[in-house]
Scaffold this motif. Structure first.
Motif, PDB file in Angstrom:
ATOM      1  N   ALA A 176      53.105  76.633  39.419  1.00 20.22           N
ATOM      2  CA  ALA A 176      52.960  77.476  40.502  1.00 20.22           C
ATOM      3  C   ALA A 176      51.989  78.463  39.945  1.00 20.22           C
ATOM      4  CB  ALA A 176      54.262  78.335  40.697  1.00 20.22           C
ATOM      5  N   GLY A 177      51.834  78.970  38.464  1.00 21.47           N
ATOM      6  CA  GLY A 177      50.923  79.899  38.247  1.00 21.47           C
ATOM      7  C   GLY A 177      49.587  79.382  38.059  1.00 21.47           C
ATOM      8  N   LEU A 178      49.429  78.253  37.580  1.00 24.92           N
ATOM      9  CA  LEU A 178      47.980  77.448  37.603  1.00 24.92           C
ATOM     10  C   LEU A 178      47.688  77.262  39.006  1.00 24.92           C
ATOM     11  CD1 LEU A 178      48.523  74.928  34.708  1.00 24.92           C
ATOM     12  CD2 LEU A 178      47.613  76.985  34.599  1.00 24.92           C
ATOM     13  N   SER A 179      48.420  77.191  39.831  1.00 24.44           N
ATOM     14  CA  SER A 179      47.774  76.896  41.358  1.00 24.44           C
ATOM     15  C   SER A 179      47.448  78.225  41.959  1.00 24.44           C
ATOM     16  CB  SER A 179      48.855  76.553  42.062  1.00 24.44           C
ATOM     17  OG  SER A 179      49.333  75.450  41.345  1.00 24.44           O
ATOM     18  N   MET A 180      47.484  79.430  41.274  1.00 28.76           N
ATOM     19  CA  MET A 180      47.209  80.845  41.598  1.00 28.76           C
ATOM     20  C   MET A 180      45.556  81.016  41.347  1.00 28.76           C
ATOM     21  SD  MET A 180      50.329  83.308  40.813  1.00 28.76           S
ATOM     22  CE  MET A 180      51.576  82.927  41.765  1.00 28.76           C
ATOM     23  N   ARG A 189      47.822  82.432  36.411  1.00 26.42           N
ATOM     24  CA  ARG A 189      48.589  83.254  35.715  1.00 26.42           C
ATOM     25  C   ARG A 189      49.748  82.150  35.060  1.00 26.42           C
ATOM     26  NH1 ARG A 189      50.481  87.724  39.421  1.00 26.42           N
ATOM     27  NH2 ARG A 189      51.345  88.206  37.283  1.00 26.42           N
ATOM     28  N   LEU A 190      50.392  82.577  33.869  1.00 28.13           N
ATOM     29  CA  LEU A 190      51.291  82.100  33.105  1.00 28.13           C
ATOM     30  C   LEU A 190      52.347  83.404  32.923  1.00 28.13           C
ATOM     31  CD1 LEU A 190      49.820  79.631  30.567  1.00 28.13           C
ATOM     32  CD2 LEU A 190      50.678  78.959  33.018  1.00 28.13           C
ATOM     33  N   PRO A 191      53.899  82.934  33.208  1.00 26.80           N
ATOM     34  CA  PRO A 191      54.663  83.940  32.957  1.00 26.80           C
ATOM     35  C   PRO A 191      54.977  84.389  31.442  1.00 26.80           C
ATOM     36  CG  PRO A 191      55.737  82.096  34.023  1.00 26.80           C
ATOM     37  CD  PRO A 191      54.474  81.627  33.496  1.00 26.80           C
ATOM     38  N   SER A 192      54.864  85.699  31.191  1.00 21.68           N
ATOM     39  CA  SER A 192      54.973  85.877  29.686  1.00 21.68           C
ATOM     40  C   SER A 192      56.430  85.387  29.278  1.00 21.68           C
ATOM     41  CB  SER A 192      54.835  87.581  29.421  1.00 21.68           C
ATOM     42  OG  SER A 192      55.541  88.222  30.156  1.00 21.68           O
ATOM     43  N   LYS A 193      57.481  85.571  30.091  1.00 19.96           N
ATOM     44  CA  LYS A 193      58.796  85.089  29.574  1.00 19.96           C
ATOM     45  C   LYS A 193      58.535  83.835  28.386  1.00 19.96           C
ATOM     46  CE  LYS A 193      60.615  83.105  33.744  1.00 19.96           C
ATOM     47  NZ  LYS A 193      61.224  83.396  34.677  1.00 19.96           N
ATOM     48  N   TYR A 194      57.809  83.009  28.842  1.00 23.61           N
ATOM     49  CA  TYR A 194      57.597  81.755  28.078  1.00 23.61           C
ATOM     50  C   TYR A 194      57.405  81.882  26.538  1.00 23.61           C
ATOM     51  CZ  TYR A 194      59.698  79.565  32.429  1.00 23.61           C
ATOM     52  OH  TYR A 194      60.532  79.418  33.394  1.00 23.61           O
ATOM     53  N   PHE A 195      56.685  83.052  26.293  1.00 17.41           N
ATOM     54  CA  PHE A 195      56.229  83.345  24.987  1.00 17.41           C
ATOM     55  C   PHE A 195      57.301  83.013  23.811  1.00 17.41           C
ATOM     56  CE2 PHE A 195      53.105  86.994  26.328  1.00 17.41           C
ATOM     57  CZ  PHE A 195      51.964  85.822  26.292  1.00 17.41           C
ATOM     58  N   TYR A 196      58.706  83.021  24.250  1.00 15.00           N
ATOM     59  CA  TYR A 196      59.535  83.327  23.439  1.00 15.00           C
ATOM     60  C   TYR A 196      60.326  81.956  23.207  1.00 15.00           C
ATOM     61  CZ  TYR A 196      58.358  88.022  24.239  1.00 15.00           C
ATOM     62  OH  TYR A 196      57.705  89.214  24.335  1.00 15.00           O
ATOM     63  N   ASP A 197      59.915  80.908  22.778  1.00  9.82           N
ATOM     64  CA  ASP A 197      60.346  79.829  21.873  1.00  9.82           C
ATOM     65  C   ASP A 197      60.687  80.501  20.440  1.00  9.82           C
ATOM     66  OD1 ASP A 197      57.886  79.791  20.725  1.00  9.82           O
ATOM     67  OD2 ASP A 197      57.619  77.608  20.806  1.00  9.82           O
ATOM     68  N   ALA A 198      61.138  79.354  19.509  1.00 10.81           N
ATOM     69  CA  ALA A 198      61.512  79.915  18.207  1.00 10.81           C
ATOM     70  C   ALA A 198      60.265  80.646  17.809  1.00 10.81           C
ATOM     71  CB  ALA A 198      61.997  78.787  17.390  1.00 10.81           C
ATOM     72  N   ARG A 199      59.148  79.998  17.733  1.00  5.96           N
ATOM     73  CA  ARG A 199      58.093  80.307  16.983  1.00  5.96           C
ATOM     74  C   ARG A 199      57.405  81.884  17.628  1.00  5.96           C
ATOM     75  NH1 ARG A 199      55.397  81.553  12.757  1.00  5.96           N
ATOM     76  NH2 ARG A 199      53.082  81.545  12.792  1.00  5.96           N
ATOM     77  N   GLY A 200      57.563  81.744  18.903  1.00 10.15           N
ATOM     78  CA  GLY A 200      57.100  82.917  19.700  1.00 10.15           C
ATOM     79  C   GLY A 200      58.209  84.241  19.372  1.00 10.15           C
TER      80      GLY A 200
END
Ligand code: AVI
Length: 315
Positions: free
Chosen positions: A19-23, A27-38
């Motif tokens: 959805a974000g790449l189609s805009m 844009r990409l949602p910042s909530k996905y920053f938080y994997d273990a490394r993030g």
């Protein structure tokens, strides 16, 4: 300790990313920053000299704790949105009058289990009820086994600032439901100030924030099979005075096509993809935001330089 696991699936993530790449702009949602490394990198950011937010908020929490404990009823069930490392929670649980239970809601399972494990050791009398979930969606809360006074929602770090106004209001409304008519919310907000200080906080000299931002692409490539050329993007964070927010972008250094789920997305050279906002507040802008969500400020604490604030909210 029982973990409620509602972690987003690869399909959830891919749906949001498509959805974000189609805009336009992308844009990409910042909530996905938080994997273990993030989550690890974010923890490192909080220790960078330029990133004043955590340092100032911790000192403010220490200084205001006696007043916070007086303003919050005894035997609270503390519900934290996004648990992080647990350093602030430690101070809160230590300072409150006999907190009964603690429910952190956190998207990164690794970060959640690490922080709740440390807190369980430090506070054996507080029932730990961790929930691994995306708190931007309604989350069913576990019920403490001991009777509680009221619910205290804890939302430190100015994480509220990562949401656009409409999403922030939706989140605040859902907090109002979570806390109930007698509950309270303790919210940390980063205050508007000299843009030079703010921009430095999001462009640390050691490059940790840049690595944190780029890690978003690394985790998407791994978890949903996209093929971003991570080395062809750079981090850019600038403060908009007008909108009172840091606007973070990943800028493509060359023309490239990115593939995901059988679709192709073209990036021009120099094209900027928006990945995070970090809003800053004045008393006026914050009061307006929360009023729309049916909340009001009952107590306020700022650090001596008025850089960061804690606000106690009630319905
Ligand atoms: C979690 N959140 C409040 C941080 C912020 O300041 O917006 C995330 C962050 N992004 C870059 N640096 C820190």
């Amino acid at each position: 300790m029982i973990l409620t696991d509602l972690q987003p699936t690869a399909d959830d993530i891919a749906g949001d990313v498509l959805a974000g790449l189609s805009m336009t702009p992308k844009r990409l949602p910042s909530k996905y920053f938080y994997d273990a490394r993030g989550s690890q990198l974010f923890e490192q950011i909080t220790r960078q000299p330029e990133y004043y937010l955590t340092r100032v908020e911790l000192a403010l929490l220490d200084a205001s704790m006696p007043a916070i404990a007086t303003a919050v009823a005894a035997h609270a069930h503390v519900v934290e949105y996004g648990s992080g490392s647990g350093r602030k929670t430690h101070r809160l649980l230590e300072g409150l009058d006999d907190p009964v239970a603690y429910t952190p809601i956190e998207i990164s399972k690794t970060a959640l289990l690490a922080s709740v494990g440390r807190l369980a050791d430090a506070f054996p009398g507080v029932e730990m009820l961790p929930v691994c979930a995306d708190f931007t969606h309604p989350v069913p809360l576990p019920q403490p086994s001991r009777g509680t006074g009221h619910t205290l929602v804890f939302f430190p770090g100015s994480t509220l600032g990562n949401f656009l106004a409409e999403d922030a209001k939706r989140l605040l409304r859902s907090m109002r439901v979570t806390m109930g008519p007698r509950g309270r919310a303790l919210v940390g907000i980063d205050l508007d100030k000299d843009p030079v200080l703010i921009e430095a906080a999001y462009n640390d000299a050691a490059g940790v924030t840049a690595e944190f931002t780029l890690n978003l692409l690394v985790r998407l490539n791994r978890d949903i099979g996209s093929d971003f050329d991570v080395s062809a993007f750079v981090h850019r964070a600038t403060y908009s005075r007008e909108r009172m927010r840091i606007e973070t972008h990943l800028v493509s250094q060359r023309a490239q096509d990115v593939h995901l789920a059988g679709r192709s997305f073209h990036f021009d050279a120099g094209e900027a993809m928006q990945v995070e906002y970090s809003h800053k507040y004045t008393d006026h802008s914050f009061a307006t935001l929360i009023a729309d969500a049916g909340l009001r400020v009952v107590e306020r604490w700022n650090d001596p330089q008025d850089w960061f604030g804690l606000r106690l909210l009630a319905p």
